[in-house]
Design an enzyme around this catalytic site. Structure first.
Site, PDB file in Angstrom:
ATOM      1  N   HIS A 172      11.185  -4.248  43.183  1.00 23.41           N
ATOM      2  CA  HIS A 172      11.094  -5.712  43.139  1.00 23.41           C
ATOM      3  C   HIS A 172      12.413  -6.361  42.723  1.00 23.41           C
ATOM      4  O   HIS A 172      12.414  -7.472  42.202  1.00 23.41           O
ATOM      5  CB  HIS A 172       9.957  -6.128  42.206  1.00 23.41           C
ATOM      6  CG  HIS A 172       8.628  -5.641  42.684  1.00 23.41           C
ATOM      7  ND1 HIS A 172       7.991  -6.164  43.779  1.00 23.41           N
ATOM      8  CD2 HIS A 172       7.856  -4.623  42.254  1.00 23.41           C
ATOM      9  CE1 HIS A 172       6.862  -5.505  43.991  1.00 23.41           C
ATOM     10  NE2 HIS A 172       6.756  -4.556  43.078  1.00 23.41           N
ATOM     11  N   LYS A 205      18.419   3.728  23.100  1.00 29.00           N
ATOM     12  CA  LYS A 205      19.192   4.771  22.400  1.00 29.00           C
ATOM     13  C   LYS A 205      20.552   4.936  23.064  1.00 29.00           C
ATOM     14  O   LYS A 205      21.571   4.993  22.397  1.00 29.00           O
ATOM     15  CB  LYS A 205      18.475   6.138  22.439  1.00 29.00           C
ATOM     16  CG  LYS A 205      17.263   6.327  21.590  1.00 29.00           C
ATOM     17  CD  LYS A 205      17.499   6.336  20.102  1.00 29.00           C
ATOM     18  CE  LYS A 205      17.564   4.977  19.507  1.00 29.00           C
ATOM     19  NZ  LYS A 205      16.413   4.258  19.145  1.00 29.00           N
ATOM     20  N   LYS A 214      21.504  -1.141  10.041  1.00 32.72           N
ATOM     21  CA  LYS A 214      20.223  -0.432   9.977  1.00 32.72           C
ATOM     22  C   LYS A 214      19.053  -1.356   9.675  1.00 32.72           C
ATOM     23  O   LYS A 214      17.967  -1.180  10.183  1.00 32.72           O
ATOM     24  CB  LYS A 214      20.326   0.667   8.915  1.00 32.72           C
ATOM     25  CG  LYS A 214      19.119   1.581   8.849  1.00 32.72           C
ATOM     26  CD  LYS A 214      19.018   2.452  10.072  1.00 32.72           C
ATOM     27  CE  LYS A 214      17.743   3.269  10.105  1.00 32.72           C
ATOM     28  NZ  LYS A 214      17.459   3.761  11.460  1.00 32.72           N
ATOM     29  N   ARG A 248      23.983   0.536   6.678  1.00 33.86           N
ATOM     30  CA  ARG A 248      23.370  -0.765   6.983  1.00 33.86           C
ATOM     31  C   ARG A 248      24.349  -1.759   7.566  1.00 33.86           C
ATOM     32  O   ARG A 248      23.969  -2.730   8.208  1.00 33.86           O
ATOM     33  CB  ARG A 248      22.811  -1.365   5.702  1.00 33.86           C
ATOM     34  CG  ARG A 248      21.642  -0.585   5.237  1.00 33.86           C
ATOM     35  CD  ARG A 248      21.193  -1.086   3.910  1.00 33.86           C
ATOM     36  NE  ARG A 248      19.897  -0.531   3.674  1.00 33.86           N
ATOM     37  CZ  ARG A 248      18.783  -1.236   3.574  1.00 33.86           C
ATOM     38  NH1 ARG A 248      18.821  -2.536   3.641  1.00 33.86           N
ATOM     39  NH2 ARG A 248      17.642  -0.647   3.387  1.00 33.86           N
ATOM     40  N   GLU A 257      12.898   2.812  25.334  1.00 30.76           N
ATOM     41  CA  GLU A 257      13.482   3.406  24.128  1.00 30.76           C
ATOM     42  C   GLU A 257      14.672   4.307  24.486  1.00 30.76           C
ATOM     43  O   GLU A 257      15.702   4.295  23.808  1.00 30.76           O
ATOM     44  CB  GLU A 257      12.385   4.183  23.374  1.00 30.76           C
ATOM     45  CG  GLU A 257      12.821   4.924  22.134  1.00 30.76           C
ATOM     46  CD  GLU A 257      13.503   4.044  21.075  1.00 30.76           C
ATOM     47  OE1 GLU A 257      13.494   2.812  21.203  1.00 30.76           O
ATOM     48  OE2 GLU A 257      14.076   4.622  20.133  1.00 30.76           O
ATOM     49  N   TRP A 310      27.973  -6.628   7.191  1.00 27.86           N
ATOM     50  CA  TRP A 310      27.685  -6.694   8.625  1.00 27.86           C
ATOM     51  C   TRP A 310      27.878  -8.161   8.994  1.00 27.86           C
ATOM     52  O   TRP A 310      27.093  -9.017   8.598  1.00 27.86           O
ATOM     53  CB  TRP A 310      26.256  -6.243   8.896  1.00 27.86           C
ATOM     54  CG  TRP A 310      25.928  -6.138  10.349  1.00 27.86           C
ATOM     55  CD1 TRP A 310      26.275  -5.139  11.208  1.00 27.86           C
ATOM     56  CD2 TRP A 310      25.160  -7.068  11.132  1.00 27.86           C
ATOM     57  NE1 TRP A 310      25.781  -5.392  12.462  1.00 27.86           N
ATOM     58  CE2 TRP A 310      25.090  -6.564  12.455  1.00 27.86           C
ATOM     59  CE3 TRP A 310      24.532  -8.279  10.853  1.00 27.86           C
ATOM     60  CZ2 TRP A 310      24.421  -7.218  13.471  1.00 27.86           C
ATOM     61  CZ3 TRP A 310      23.858  -8.933  11.874  1.00 27.86           C
ATOM     62  CH2 TRP A 310      23.808  -8.398  13.166  1.00 27.86           C
ATOM     63  N   GLU A 344      22.870   1.888  22.469  1.00 30.78           N
ATOM     64  CA  GLU A 344      23.284   1.723  21.059  1.00 30.78           C
ATOM     65  C   GLU A 344      24.453   2.624  20.683  1.00 30.78           C
ATOM     66  O   GLU A 344      25.351   2.191  19.978  1.00 30.78           O
ATOM     67  CB  GLU A 344      22.118   2.097  20.129  1.00 30.78           C
ATOM     68  CG  GLU A 344      21.063   1.047  19.978  1.00 30.78           C
ATOM     69  CD  GLU A 344      19.973   1.500  19.029  1.00 30.78           C
ATOM     70  OE1 GLU A 344      19.299   2.510  19.315  1.00 30.78           O
ATOM     71  OE2 GLU A 344      19.799   0.851  18.000  1.00 30.78           O
ATOM     72  N   ASN A 356      23.869 -11.179   0.727  1.00 33.40           N
ATOM     73  CA  ASN A 356      23.239 -10.628   1.914  1.00 33.40           C
ATOM     74  C   ASN A 356      22.313 -11.698   2.473  1.00 33.40           C
ATOM     75  O   ASN A 356      21.512 -12.246   1.727  1.00 33.40           O
ATOM     76  CB  ASN A 356      22.441  -9.367   1.512  1.00 33.40           C
ATOM     77  CG  ASN A 356      21.726  -8.733   2.684  1.00 33.40           C
ATOM     78  OD1 ASN A 356      21.986  -9.068   3.836  1.00 33.40           O
ATOM     79  ND2 ASN A 356      20.822  -7.815   2.400  1.00 33.40           N
ATOM     80  N   GLY A 357      22.424 -12.003   3.751  1.00 36.56           N
ATOM     81  CA  GLY A 357      21.556 -13.019   4.343  1.00 36.56           C
ATOM     82  C   GLY A 357      22.377 -14.116   4.990  1.00 36.56           C
ATOM     83  O   GLY A 357      23.536 -13.905   5.352  1.00 36.56           O
ATOM     84  N   CYS A 398      23.941  -6.375   5.515  1.00 34.69           N
ATOM     85  CA  CYS A 398      24.846  -6.085   4.411  1.00 34.69           C
ATOM     86  C   CYS A 398      24.108  -5.325   3.312  1.00 34.69           C
ATOM     87  O   CYS A 398      22.891  -5.360   3.225  1.00 34.69           O
ATOM     88  CB  CYS A 398      25.361  -7.387   3.829  1.00 34.69           C
ATOM     89  SG  CYS A 398      26.012  -8.494   5.065  1.00 34.69           S
TER      90      CYS A 398
HETATM   91  C1  F6R Z   1      17.096   0.969  17.255  1.00 29.80           C
HETATM   92  C2  F6R Z   1      16.904   0.358  15.969  1.00 29.80           C
HETATM   93  C3  F6R Z   1      16.543  -1.085  15.917  1.00 29.80           C
HETATM   94  C4  F6R Z   1      15.334  -1.282  14.991  1.00 29.80           C
HETATM   95  C5  F6R Z   1      15.013  -2.761  14.826  1.00 29.80           C
HETATM   96  C6  F6R Z   1      13.786  -2.975  13.964  1.00 29.80           C
HETATM   97  O1  F6R Z   1      17.510   2.289  17.159  1.00 29.80           O
HETATM   98  O2  F6R Z   1      17.014   0.986  14.952  1.00 29.80           O
HETATM   99  O3  F6R Z   1      16.263  -1.583  17.188  1.00 29.80           O
HETATM  100  O4  F6R Z   1      14.251  -0.586  15.532  1.00 29.80           O
HETATM  101  O5  F6R Z   1      16.104  -3.408  14.239  1.00 29.80           O
HETATM  102  O6  F6R Z   1      13.957  -2.421  12.710  1.00 29.80           O
HETATM  103  P1  F6R Z   1      12.746  -2.056  11.786  1.00 29.80           P
HETATM  104  O7  F6R Z   1      11.934  -1.013  12.449  1.00 29.80           O
HETATM  105  O8  F6R Z   1      13.362  -1.578  10.511  1.00 29.80           O
HETATM  106  O9  F6R Z   1      11.940  -3.311  11.584  1.00 29.80           O
END
Ligand code: F6R
Length: 606
Positions: A505, A486, A601, A27, A482, A75, A489, A99-100, A2
């Protein structure tokens, strides 16, 4: 997670709150709301979905003269993204944004219900306003009521409260990881609140970063901060920079812009650190003598965790130092075995990820030296670590991380060479060669128009199927992870990353023509081994997309990369390929690339 904003002063409060929320929307974007109080009258607006909906429902409202207001973009953690669950939440006379997570909310709620309080939402947040009002009735002192409320609430939170009982004050409290900042003004006649410094840029003059267990209130010309019953002094940090850096600049999405920015941010990340024959990371001085470290443990989440795995390959190969990577949320509860000769590294784009922060605290409490590789200066993780290497990727707005990952990879590559020099694990000649290659990384991530066009065309064939396997070996395995992250997501298609050699395996059982294998096939590292693994999948009729500089006749689709003489340059080019492929599939599926469903985010809850 949030986002929170607040304002007290004479400017038009709604515009300031909405502008601030707009800055934070990436976010969390399930719903949003604002509450603005003028002479004790509160105007409350809430809307489900994107901020544009909140702007629409509050259209026509304007604050005139002195006002105070709070705002929130959500969020969801407790309760569905509905209007009733959107913040601000209301007590009888008080309004709360949060937030939290309030961990003991259920017990408090039960108690309050017994006392006759009626709840309107399913959120944990709603207990805050009611509890505050209950304490206020008991003490008749709003500050004491706030202190008691903070004492009774367990969890991690940043909270703003306005109440009709005190119509010239905004109350605040903070516990645990969620950040909360107070923005001060030059003329000392208005105050801002935000959960991120980016909101304050261009608005406030200075920022106060609230600390663990801080609570207090602001008036338009006064800030009072308390901690465990005592008033505390605070520092105001000057705010620099402009908001312009965060606009899309002609790209369709922030994610696309950020992919294209990777070359520039790699240059920034190298600046002042890499010269022709030396890499100097002055930031490491805070760790003392580097030869004390016999092992490196890296903790992170998500994309940053993938950078952590990749880093272990570089530390072991280049620096000849034992290295391991762990997912922060696992590490925190496993009773990890830590020894003092271990360097503890955390990686975080945001610097606010709750699990990573807790892992860091565990290491600190165990007496380990800690290093953060982070993109946000002054973030909680940066402030808590002994040393920090900033990744200099600039503000990353797309929820799917791209340029932050690129800079993390570069930082670890540089760090592995610095450690190699320190430990004498590479010859001077080899170090020089490695540095020459590092300087070329910026070229490997340049997006060629022809490549982008090819990926755009190809993307139309990959909008369905029962799944994607991204496969690679060695350091291309974390890149496969990764790539899969991507894709899932932003396209919502199922994807997994696997070490190419592991397919036989078990996972190969899934292979058929509707299983798409995205194969990372570099020329300079384990080419033949990876090729055989791909052939095994092809023999089971999996549809193969091979990414390689060498033609590969059994591939159903072939994406030709450039010929590089070092696996890391191949890594960087392939990283761009998988990013753009995901982007183009998501665009064709009509998804919101920058704000994909269910994500946020900055994950400030565990
Ligand atoms: C993927 C993504 C998330 C962050 C994860 C950690 O695209 O953005 O998987 O990598 O939430 O976030 P940070 O790097 O901000 O600790």
């Amino acid at each position: 997670m949030c986002g929170i904003v607040g304002y007290i002063g004479n400017k038009e409060a709604k515009k300031i709150l909405l502008d601030g929320l707009c800055e934070l929307e990436y976010r969390g974007y399930d719903s949003a709301g604002i509450a603005i109080m003028q002479q004790g009258d509160v105007s409350l607006f809430k809307a489900v979905g994107k901020l544009a909906n909140l702007a629409a429902v509050s259209d026509g409202f304007e604050s005139k003269g002195f006002a105070l207001g709070i705002g929130h973009t959500r969020w969801a953690t407790h309760g569905k993204p509905t209007e009733a669950n959107a913040h601000p939440h209301i007590g009888e006379n008080s309004f709360v944004v949060h937030n939290g997570i309030i961990e003991n909310y259920a017990a408090i709620k039960e108690e309050l219900i017994k006392e006759g309080i009626n709840f309107l939402s399913q959120t944990d947040t709603e207990v805050i306003g009611h509890l505050f009002e209950k304490n206020l009735k008991k003490t008749n002192d709003s500050l004491e009521a706030l202190r008691l409320t903070q004492e009774q609430l367990e969890g991690a939170y940043a909270v703003l409260i306005i109440t009709k009982f005190e119509n010239e004050k905004i109350f605040f409290m903070k516990k645990g990881s969620p950040p909360l900042l107070i923005g001060t003004s030059k003329n000392n006649d208005e105050i801002y609140f935000a959960s991120s410094e980016s909101v304050l840029i261009g608005q406030a003059d200075g920022a106060i970063f609230l600390k663990e267990d801080d609570y207090g209130f602001v008036k338009k010309d006064e800030v009072k901060i308390f901690n465990h019953g005592e008033e505390v002094a605070f520092q105001v940090k000057k705010i620099e920079g402009t908001r312009a850096g965060a606009q899309k600049e002609g790209y369709r999405y922030f994610m696309e812009k950020e992919i294209y920015e990777q070359s520039a941010v790699l240059v920034d990340t190298m600046m002042g650190r890499v010269s022709k024959d030396r890499i100097v990371l002055e930031e490491l001085a805070a760790l003392g003598d580097l030869s004390q470290f016999r092992e490196i443990k890296i903790c992170a989440c998500g994309t940053s965790y993938h950078a952590a795995i990749a880093a272990t390959y570089m530390f072991e190969r280049n620096s000849k130092i034992r290295a391991s990577a762990e997912i922060a949320s696992e590490f925190r509860y496993k009773e990890p075995f830590l020894s003092k000769d271990m360097l503890f590294v955390v990686i975080s784009q945001s610097g606010e990820t709750a699990d990573t922060l807790e892992a860091l605290k565990i290491a600190k409490n165990a007496g380990l030296k800690t290093l953060a590789v982070c993109n946000v200066d002054n973030s909680t993780i940066v402030r808590e670590s002994d040393a920090t290497i900033l990744t200099r990727a600039g503000i990353e707005k797309g929820v799917a991380s791209t340029k932050a990952f690129a800079t993390q990879m570069l930082v670890f590559w540089m760090l592995s060479i610095v450690l190699a020099e320190k430990k004498g694990s590479m010859s001077n000649e080899a170090i020089k060669k490695e540095i020459e290659t590092i300087l070329k990384a910026k070229d490997a991530v340049v997006v060629e128009p022809a490549m982008h066009e090819r990926l755009k065309r190809l993307s139309k064939r990959y909008l369905h199927g029962h799944g994607f396997f991204f496969i690679g070996r060695d350091i291309f395995y974390p890149l496969a992870l990764e790539g899969a992250l991507k894709l899932k997501e932003i396209t919502y298609l199922h994807a997994e990353g696997y070490p190419a050699g592991e397919m036989k395996h078990g996972p190969i059982a899934l292979a058929d023509s509707e299983l798409f294998t995205i194969a990372l096939l570099p020329k300079t590292l384990l080419y033949d081994k990876t090729k055989s693994n791909i052939e095994e999948l092809s023999a089971r009729d999996s549809t193969i997309v091979a990414i390689s500089p060498s033609e590969f006749d059994i591939a159903d689709d072939f994406i030709k990369t450039k010929v590089w003489d070092h696996y890391m340059l191949e890594f960087f080019e392939m990283m761009v390929v998988v990013q753009i492929l995901s982007l183009e599939v998501a665009v064709r599926l009509g998804n919101d690339v920058d704000m994909p469903r269910n994500l946020a985010k900055s994950v400030t809850v565990e």
